[in-house]
Scaffold this active site. Structure first.
Site, PDB file in Angstrom:
ATOM      1  N   SER A 200       0.808  -1.281   0.044  1.00 51.71           N
ATOM      2  CA  SER A 200       0.000  -0.040   0.018  1.00 51.71           C
ATOM      3  C   SER A 200       0.761   1.278   0.156  1.00 51.71           C
ATOM      4  O   SER A 200       1.788   1.204   0.746  1.00 51.71           O
ATOM      5  CB  SER A 200      -0.834  -0.027   1.248  1.00 51.71           C
ATOM      6  OG  SER A 200      -1.895   0.936   1.282  1.00 51.71           O
ATOM      7  N   ALA A 201       0.625   2.162  -0.721  1.00 56.41           N
ATOM      8  CA  ALA A 201       1.348   3.439  -1.002  1.00 56.41           C
ATOM      9  C   ALA A 201       1.429   4.380   0.211  1.00 56.41           C
ATOM     10  O   ALA A 201       2.555   4.717   0.280  1.00 56.41           O
ATOM     11  CB  ALA A 201       0.946   4.333  -2.123  1.00 56.41           C
ATOM     12  N   CYS A 319     -10.012   0.715  15.462  1.00 54.47           N
ATOM     13  CA  CYS A 319     -11.214   1.604  15.711  1.00 54.47           C
ATOM     14  C   CYS A 319     -12.103   1.481  14.395  1.00 54.47           C
ATOM     15  O   CYS A 319     -11.737   1.573  13.364  1.00 54.47           O
ATOM     16  CB  CYS A 319     -10.578   3.005  15.668  1.00 54.47           C
ATOM     17  SG  CYS A 319      -9.827   3.401  17.158  1.00 54.47           S
TER      18      CYS A 319
END
Length: 377
Positions: A200-201, A319
């Site tokens: 993921s970037a 969360c």
């Protein structure tokens, strides 16, 4: 402001911003054959080379996605569906108990929807490391082709998983290996033994909303999104040229940070508060991550208090919609919910400084002092 939540999102690097601005100025579709289309395609393919180099993978095995969650889902679906289409069905799916929610949720959904697919969870030790002996027994006791999912490093504790040992183990059973490397990329060297590897970037200073799946050519794979034939038919949809260009630039600029900031933070923290518990401290961890508990101070309270001091950290719990739930990672490690509910995560990154450490320690000292004063009143 002192940003110490790089494991959630690492701020955009200057190199990524520049690459994205250049890509936005091109204004062409990478599937078009005219000049602007070719320029857009060149930007995408340049980024593919950069991301593949970061992962130690082949360029042609690199598939761009909308992020780590899609890459994780695509790996699981692609493996199971691809194996079925090839006539070598996967009937057993082993997933470690500490995987990211996107892996756990998609694995559970597949097990519900695919007849004959059995899902088992791999336990971890109290240090948060995948139990290799337990996995060995699980693989031995069943029959049928297996897919094993073990992350490279945990996003909450930073504990590095024994991917090389898992890869050696599954060779005996002709299983496939999927490694979620989202949190590890750009911080430690990545294993090239995985059949599928997700990235993921925004975890390494690139933009949000873009990721990649490395799917080795020999591994079973089926596309989940069909349409225009982009990404060599493995993931349809017009490519996010600017996001991909920013991802490539971040991958090229990424340099592993040392543990100096984390070690200093933990040393001074435990010196000030001997009651502090640091999770996974006996295991190999990412050099930027510290997950710890300040007994008696709820994580939600601590996060808000530090934020008011200009120090941004996260709860060690997952969360959702503003609600804090007990961490499934800490629970898998045998940590009681009462302690897990006090867990905080500090994660350093490419632009972190000693001043960030100073600010975090000062804020925590004030927080604990206030808590003790209230308890004594």
């Amino acid at each position: 402001m002192h940003y110490l939540d790089h494991n959630a999102t690492s701020p955009l690097r200057d190199e990524s911003r520049a690459a994205m601005e250049h890509a936005l100025a091109i204004g062409g579709n990478p599937s078009s054959v005219h000049g602007r289309g070719r320029a857009a395609r060149a930007a995408v393919e340049r980024a593919r080379e950069q991301v593949a180099a970061l992962a130690g993978a082949r360029v042609q095995d690199t598939i761009f996605t909308s992020g780590g969650t899609e890459a994780n889902a695509l790996a699981l679906f692609g493996a199971v569906q691809g194996a079925a289409e090839a006539g070598a069905r996967i009937t057993r799916l082993f997933v470690s108990e500490i995987e990211h929610d996107s892996v756990l949720a998609n694995a559970a959904a597949l097990a519900e929807r695919v007849p004959g697919l059995r899902l088992e969870h791999i336990p971890v030790t109290s240090d948060g490391v995948v139990d290799l002996e337990a996995l060995r027994v699980q693989l031995r006791e069943g029959k049928g082709r297996a897919l094993v999912a073990v992350m490279a490093a945990n996003n909450e504790t930073g504990v590095i998983q024994p991917v090389a040992e898992v890869a050696d183990l599954i060779k005996e059973h002709e299983a496939c290996l999927f490694v979620d490397a989202v949190q590890a990329a750009g911080k430690i060297a990545l294993s090239t033994a995985a059949h599928y590897l997700s990235l993921s970037a925004h975890k390494l200073g690139g933009p949000e909303g873009v990721g990649a799946l490395i799917a080795r050519e020999e591994a079973p794979f089926a596309a989940a999104i069909l349409g225009g034939g982009q990404e060599r038919g493995r993931r349809a949809g017009t490519e996010n040229v600017a996001g991909i260009a920013g991802f490539g630039a971040a991958a090229s600029a990424a340099e592993p940070i040392g543990p100096a900031l984390r070690d200093r933070f933990e040393s001074e923290l435990t010196s000030s508060f001997p009651e502090v518990a640091i999770f996974g401290v006996r295991a190999s961890r990412l050099p930027n991550t510290s997950n710890f508990s300040l007994p008696g101070i709820a994580a939600e309270t601590a996060v808000m208090a530090l934020d008011l001091d200009g120090v941004m950290v996260s709860s060690g719990s997952a969360c959702s919609s503003g609600k804090v739930r007990p961490s499934h990672v800490l629970r898998a490690m045998g940590v009681p919910d009462a302690i897990a509910s006090t867990a905080l995560r500090v994660s350093f990154g490419w632009n972190s400084t000693e001043a960030d450490v100073d600010a975090a320690l000062s804020s925590l000292n004030r927080l604990v002092a206030r808590a003790k004063a209230r308890a004594a009143a």
